[in-house]
Design a protein around this motif. Structure first.
Motif, short mmCIF file in Angstrom:
data_model
loop_
_atom_site.label_atom_id
_atom_site.label_comp_id
_atom_site.label_asym_id
_atom_site.label_seq_id
_atom_site.Cartn_x
_atom_site.Cartn_y
_atom_site.Cartn_z
N ASN A 1 0.79 -1.23 0.00
CA ASN A 1 0.00 0.00 0.00
C ASN A 1 0.82 1.29 0.00
O ASN A 1 0.27 2.37 0.11
CB ASN A 1 -0.94 0.04 1.21
N ALA A 2 2.13 1.18 -0.12
CA ALA A 2 2.96 2.40 -0.11
C ALA A 2 2.72 3.22 -1.36
O ALA A 2 3.00 4.43 -1.39
CB ALA A 2 4.43 2.01 0.00
N GLY A 3 2.21 2.55 -2.41
CA GLY A 3 1.97 3.27 -3.67
C GLY A 3 2.95 2.87 -4.76
O GLY A 3 3.21 3.63 -5.69
N LYS A 4 3.48 1.67 -4.66
CA LYS A 4 4.46 1.19 -5.65
C LYS A 4 3.85 1.11 -7.04
O LYS A 4 4.42 1.59 -8.02
CB LYS A 4 4.98 -0.20 -5.25
N SER A 5 2.67 0.48 -7.10
CA SER A 5 2.04 0.32 -8.41
C SER A 5 1.61 1.67 -8.96
O SER A 5 1.68 1.91 -10.17
CB SER A 5 0.85 -0.63 -8.30
N SER A 6 1.20 2.56 -8.06
CA SER A 6 0.81 3.91 -8.53
C SER A 6 2.02 4.61 -9.13
O SER A 6 1.90 5.30 -10.15
CB SER A 6 0.27 4.74 -7.35
N GLY B 1 -1.49 -5.58 -0.41
CA GLY B 1 -1.23 -6.90 -1.00
C GLY B 1 -1.90 -7.05 -2.36
O GLY B 1 -2.19 -8.16 -2.79
N THR B 2 -2.16 -5.93 -3.03
CA THR B 2 -2.81 -6.00 -4.34
C THR B 2 -1.90 -6.67 -5.37
O THR B 2 -2.33 -7.54 -6.11
CB THR B 2 -3.15 -4.57 -4.84
N THR B 3 -0.65 -6.23 -5.41
CA THR B 3 0.27 -6.75 -6.43
C THR B 3 0.92 -8.03 -5.91
O THR B 3 1.43 -8.06 -4.81
CB THR B 3 1.37 -5.72 -6.74
N ASN C 1 6.11 8.74 -0.65
CA ASN C 1 4.92 8.94 -1.49
C ASN C 1 3.77 9.54 -0.68
O ASN C 1 3.83 9.62 0.55
CB ASN C 1 4.53 7.58 -2.09
N LYS C 2 2.74 9.91 -1.39
CA LYS C 2 1.51 10.45 -0.80
C LYS C 2 1.76 11.80 -0.13
O LYS C 2 1.26 12.07 0.97
CB LYS C 2 0.86 9.46 0.18
N ASP D 1 0.54 14.46 -0.96
CA ASP D 1 -0.74 15.19 -0.86
C ASP D 1 -1.43 14.90 0.47
O ASP D 1 -2.19 15.73 0.97
CB ASP D 1 -1.64 14.83 -2.05
N ALA E 1 2.22 10.14 -6.08
CA ALA E 1 1.98 9.34 -7.28
C ALA E 1 0.62 9.68 -7.86
O ALA E 1 0.40 9.58 -9.07
CB ALA E 1 2.07 7.86 -6.96
N THR E 2 -0.29 10.11 -7.01
CA THR E 2 -1.64 10.44 -7.47
C THR E 2 -1.66 11.73 -8.27
O THR E 2 -2.23 11.80 -9.35
CB THR E 2 -2.62 10.56 -6.28
N1 LIG Z 1 -3.61 10.20 -1.80
C1 LIG Z 1 -2.76 9.39 -2.38
N2 LIG Z 1 -3.04 8.10 -2.49
C2 LIG Z 1 -2.15 7.30 -3.09
C3 LIG Z 1 -0.93 7.80 -3.62
N3 LIG Z 1 -0.27 6.77 -4.16
C4 LIG Z 1 -1.04 5.67 -3.97
N4 LIG Z 1 -2.17 6.00 -3.32
C5 LIG Z 1 -3.25 5.09 -2.93
O1 LIG Z 1 -2.72 4.11 -2.07
C6 LIG Z 1 -3.34 2.85 -2.30
C7 LIG Z 1 -2.29 1.80 -2.61
O2 LIG Z 1 -1.67 2.10 -3.84
P1 LIG Z 1 -0.91 1.03 -4.69
O3 LIG Z 1 -0.22 1.74 -5.79
O4 LIG Z 1 -1.80 -0.09 -5.06
O5 LIG Z 1 0.14 0.53 -3.62
P2 LIG Z 1 1.18 -0.66 -3.72
O6 LIG Z 1 2.38 -0.25 -2.99
O7 LIG Z 1 1.35 -1.08 -5.13
O8 LIG Z 1 0.43 -1.77 -2.90
P3 LIG Z 1 0.57 -3.37 -2.96
O9 LIG Z 1 0.53 -3.78 -4.39
O10 LIG Z 1 -0.60 -3.83 -2.20
O11 LIG Z 1 1.85 -3.71 -2.28
C8 LIG Z 1 -4.33 3.07 -3.42
O12 LIG Z 1 -5.59 3.29 -2.87
C9 LIG Z 1 -3.82 4.34 -4.11
O13 LIG Z 1 -4.83 5.06 -4.74
C10 LIG Z 1 -0.67 9.19 -3.48
O14 LIG Z 1 0.37 9.72 -3.90
N5 LIG Z 1 -1.61 9.93 -2.85
#
Ligand SMILES: Nc1nc2c(ncn2[C@@H]2O[C@H](COP(=O)(O)OP(=O)(O)OP(=O)(O)O)[C@@H](O)[C@H]2O)c(=O)[nH]1
Ligand SMILES: [Mg+2]
Length: 458
Positions: free
Chosen positions: A228-233, A251-253, A340-341, A343, A363-364
């Motif tokens: 959930n750190a925003g890696k995929s984003s 744990g999405t990815t 990340n995040k 915002d 990332a958003t």
């Molecule tokens: N507000 C905000 N939300 C973000 C940002 N980046 C990611 N998110 C949110 O954080 C959540 C997780 O984002 P992912 O990109 O799926 O995170 P991940 O690290 O790939 O997660 P896993 O695949 O589960 O390990 C999602 O709901 C995104 O929309 C950001 O920069 N700002």
């Protein structure tokens, strides 16, 4: 693989599959005679296109098209070459190859045309490799760089260095031949100055070659971090489209995701991985195992951290799990930390003051991404404004580094001991390393490996 292979070889030179035109290429002493078996006895004027019918072993017409002859040594391979340009269907081209085999040709091995060109001094090794790189180029920058190498830009630099090394060797070895005057010879400053100049030039060529390799191969970046750190984003931001699934579920990815992108011509292989945590879920565990596997092969790691956990996270390397951390310590990998995040945390996007290689982004919203991209170009040593470099491979970089190390050692021998014999030995080693690049003295097995990595018909 032998240098004196006198077989006439044949292969389809165009890409497999269907196309408007397909080319079959023959090379060797028997090329013209074999071609006559296929298109008949009417004479073929060198380098002129003739319209002919192509016939199979029973004399039945397979296709019709153009046939061109390039008598050696003025051909690509340096041997007699004939090219048939027929219709580009795989079956038709196969029949044409079979007809050539019937008339005495042998199927070419991968890279064998280029290898013959090399053995007949039409190309040096670096140029032959550049052909493969030009064909395989994935970006315009890498195609331009490969063309520069093919045209000899890289080889010229190397040959110039070799030439200067030879001059220096002659001087040093002459000194050794007159032992009474050896010390005077070596300490008259000329050798030291020449060595310094050579080292400087070698450094410059090495820098350009590194650039060339970068343009060819790019940088492999692995994005890692907690769920959930925003890696995929981040991956999606860098790619410019929704390559990976993003949800608020940790744990999405699970699978490893790869995207090839470029920043101003710098190719990046970006790899998104499963979030690192201890999980009872077997699928997720496998994803995490694969994530580590990718990290081991990466050029650089982008560790993504939720900036809401604060900069505190940076002090404590529990960005990643304690257990995972141990595995990471064994990786000698450069790391960029991405907070990340922004915002949500309210942190200022951009490089984080007082923390090298650390960037705050969202990332958003995309804020802070430009600074991160510039950073990636900088750490790669990439200069997009530069005249395109020549292309180079890992093999070339290693050889240049070996030459540099040998010259460095030589410089020390000279400075510390005025040891002529030892210096001469180092100069010889440097020359040998450089000549490996152009293939002036390259072992047969290395040649075999290089050419067999080409595709058939090249
Ligand atoms: N507000 C905000 N939300 C973000 C940002 N980046 C990611 N998110 C949110 O954080 C959540 C997780 O984002 P992912 O990109 O799926 O995170 P991940 O690290 O790939 O997660 P896993 O695949 O589960 O390990 C999602 O709901 C995104 O929309 C950001 O920069 N700002
Ligand atoms: Mg993800």
């Amino acid at each position: 693989m032998s240098a004196t292979d006198s077989d006439t070889i044949v292969a389809i030179a165009t890409a497999p599959g269907r196309g408007g035109v397909g080319v079959v290429r023959l090379s060797g002493d028997g090329a013209l005679e074999i071609a006559a078996g296929v298109v008949g006895d009417r004479p073929l004027h060198p380098r002129q296109a003739h319209f002919r019918r192509f016939r199979d072993e029973r004399g039945e017409v397979i296709d019709e098209g153009l046939v061109l002859s390039f008598p050696g040594p003025g051909s690509f391979t340096g041997e007699d070459v004939v090219e048939f340009q027929g219709h580009g269907g795989p079956v038709v081209l196969d029949m044409l190859v079979r007809a050539c085999l019937y008339h005495g040709a042998r199927q070419a091995r991968p890279g064998e045309f280029s290898q013959r060109a090399f053995l007949n001094d039409k190309l040096d090794l670096a140029q032959a490799e550049a052909i493969a790189d030009l064909v395989d180029a994935g970006t315009q920058a890498s195609a331009r760089a490969a063309l520069r190498s093919l045209q000899g830009a890289f080889s010229e630099e190397v040959n110039r260095l070799v030439e200067q090394l030879i001059q220096l060797r002659i001087y040093v070895e002459a000194a050794i031949d007159f032992p009474e005057e050896e010390i005077d010879f070596l300490s008259d400053g000329r050798v030291a100055a020449d060595l310094r100049a050579l080292l400087g030039q070698l450094d410059r060529v090495l820098a350009t070659a590194r650039q060339g390799r970068l343009v060819r191969e790019g940088l492999t970046l692995v994005i890692a971090g907690r769920p959930n750190a925003g890696k995929s984003s981040l991956m999606n931001r860098l790619a410019g489209f929704d390559a990976a699934i993003v949800t608020e579920v940790p744990g999405t990815t699970r699978d490893v995701l790869r995207e090839s992108i470029q920043i101003d011509g710098l190719p990046l292989n970006v790899i998104d991985t499963a979030g690192l945590r201890e999980s009872p879920d077997r699928v997720e565990q496998e994803g995490i195992r694969r994530a580590y596997e990718e990290m081991r092969k990466a050029d650089r790691l982008l560790v993504v951290v939720d900036s809401q956990t604060g900069v505190e996270a940076l002090k404590e390397p529990a960005l990643l799990l304690p257990d995972s951390q141990k595995q990471l310590e064994n990786l000698e990998l450069p790391i960029t930390i991405v907070l990340n995040k922004a915002d949500l945390s309210g942190m200022e996007p951009g490089p984080l003051d007082g923390h090298p290689d650390t960037f705050v982004i969202s990332a958003t919203s995309g804020e802070g991404l430009d600074a991160l991209r510039d950073h990636l170009k900088a750490v790669a040593g990439y200069q997009s404004t530069d005249e395109s470099p020549f292309s180079a491979r890992r093999r070339h970089i290693t050889a240049l580094e070996q030459a540099l190390a040998a010259l460095d050692k030589g410089q020390r021998q000279l400075g510390d001991h005025a040891a002529g014999e030892l210096l001469a030995e180092d100069l010889r080693a440097a020359q040998k390393a450089l000549e490996d690049i152009t293939g002036a003295f390259t072992a047969d097995d290395l040649l075999g490996r290089i050419f067999s990595s080409f595709c058939i018909g090249k």
